[in-house]
Design a protein around this motif. Structure first.
Motif, PDB file in Angstrom:
ATOM      1  N   PRO A 110      44.820  26.756  38.774  1.00  0.00           N
ATOM      2  CA  PRO A 110      45.275  27.533  39.929  1.00  0.00           C
ATOM      3  C   PRO A 110      45.404  29.031  39.620  1.00  0.00           C
ATOM      4  N   CYS A 111      45.691  29.374  38.368  1.00  0.00           N
ATOM      5  CA  CYS A 111      45.787  30.785  37.978  1.00  0.00           C
ATOM      6  C   CYS A 111      44.423  31.463  38.120  1.00  0.00           C
ATOM      7  N   LYS A 112      43.362  30.727  37.830  1.00  0.00           N
ATOM      8  CA  LYS A 112      42.014  31.289  37.972  1.00  0.00           C
ATOM      9  C   LYS A 112      41.703  31.540  39.448  1.00  0.00           C
ATOM     10  N   ILE A 113      42.141  30.643  40.316  1.00  0.00           N
ATOM     11  CA  ILE A 113      41.973  30.834  41.756  1.00  0.00           C
ATOM     12  C   ILE A 113      42.747  32.075  42.192  1.00  0.00           C
ATOM     13  N   GLN A 114      43.996  32.196  41.720  1.00  0.00           N
ATOM     14  CA  GLN A 114      44.821  33.353  42.078  1.00  0.00           C
ATOM     15  C   GLN A 114      44.193  34.648  41.562  1.00  0.00           C
ATOM     16  N   GLY A 115      43.636  34.607  40.355  1.00  0.00           N
ATOM     17  CA  GLY A 115      42.994  35.781  39.779  1.00  0.00           C
ATOM     18  C   GLY A 115      41.825  36.256  40.629  1.00  0.00           C
ATOM     19  N   LYS A 116      41.041  35.321  41.156  1.00  0.00           N
ATOM     20  CA  LYS A 116      39.914  35.688  42.025  1.00  0.00           C
ATOM     21  C   LYS A 116      40.425  36.322  43.312  1.00  0.00           C
ATOM     22  N   ILE A 117      41.485  35.769  43.866  1.00  0.00           N
ATOM     23  CA  ILE A 117      42.076  36.342  45.084  1.00  0.00           C
ATOM     24  C   ILE A 117      42.530  37.777  44.816  1.00  0.00           C
ATOM     25  N   LEU A 118      43.206  37.997  43.686  1.00  0.00           N
ATOM     26  CA  LEU A 118      43.671  39.347  43.358  1.00  0.00           C
ATOM     27  C   LEU A 118      42.501  40.295  43.153  1.00  0.00           C
ATOM     28  N   HIS A 119      41.460  39.818  42.483  1.00  0.00           N
ATOM     29  CA  HIS A 119      40.275  40.649  42.278  1.00  0.00           C
ATOM     30  C   HIS A 119      39.670  41.053  43.628  1.00  0.00           C
ATOM     31  N   ASP A 120      39.610  40.113  44.560  1.00  0.00           N
ATOM     32  CA  ASP A 120      39.073  40.392  45.888  1.00  0.00           C
ATOM     33  C   ASP A 120      39.969  41.347  46.689  1.00  0.00           C
ATOM     34  N   MET A 121      41.227  41.479  46.286  1.00  0.00           N
ATOM     35  CA  MET A 121      42.187  42.319  47.007  1.00  0.00           C
ATOM     36  C   MET A 121      42.321  43.731  46.436  1.00  0.00           C
ATOM     37  N   GLU A 122      41.524  44.099  45.465  1.00  0.00           N
ATOM     38  CA  GLU A 122      41.695  45.406  44.826  1.00  0.00           C
ATOM     39  C   GLU A 122      41.647  46.557  45.821  1.00  0.00           C
TER      40      GLU A 122
END
Length: 181
Positions: A110-122
């Protein structure tokens, strides 16, 4: 019929992973206290959660951990990873606006999923003047302990030196955008 069952199974598995996080019983039960800026940050956030936002006591509070001296200077990067040995409080103090903390581990799905979301939110974070800091709990167990991170991913939004939002488990882009406003 088989496609429907397969789709239902995939949605169910994703929901379980999405809502459960990576908490392993007993391995993340941090409750040790110490006197530091982290404890002050945590205690302030607990006070803020207990008091109503319209309460005059909240308005009168003036202490802060976030510097506003150079608020007009844009961030170089909105998403950074705290390096081993690096000082989180220095990064928070040097931020020019809200700071979103993401506690994660490399082994956590789930941390990897969250990391992708954060990357998309830059770009969204840049528009709101928010810095996002990823904190690996394996590299920074003391920080996770001091901020009572019990499961990952855990997200905290720091505004004016206080934790104003906190969530364990994956948070979607819509929710995080609301936090930043």
């Amino acid at each position: 019929m088989k496609v429907t069952r397969l789709a239902t199974l995939i949605v169910l598995l994703f929901a379980i992973v999405f809502f459960s996080g990576c908490t392993v019983g007993g391995t993340m039960a941090f409750r040790k206290t110490s006197s530091s800026d982290m404890d002050a940050l945590l205690s302030e956030s607990l006070v803020m959660q207990e008091l109503d936002a319209s309460d005059p006591q909240v308005v009168q509070r003036k202490e802060t951990l976030v510097s506003t001296d150079s608020a007009g200077i844009p961030h170089q990067s909105t998403l950074v990873t705290l390096a081993p040995g690096e000082d989180l409080m220095a990064k928070v103090n040097n931020a020019h606006g809200p700071v979103l903390l993401d506690f994660y581990a490399d082994w956590c799905g789930p941390c990897k999923i969250q990391g992708k979301i954060l990357h998309d939110m830059e770009q969204e974070a840049a528009r709101h003047g928010t810095m996002m800091i990823k904190i690996n709990i394996d590299d920074h167990p003391q920080i996770a302990e001091q901020l009572q991170v019990e499961g990952i991913p855990t997200l905290m939004l720091v505004k004016d030196g206080r934790v104003v939002n906190r969530q364990s488990g994956v948070a979607d882009k819509r929710k995080l955008t609301q936090w930043m406003q």
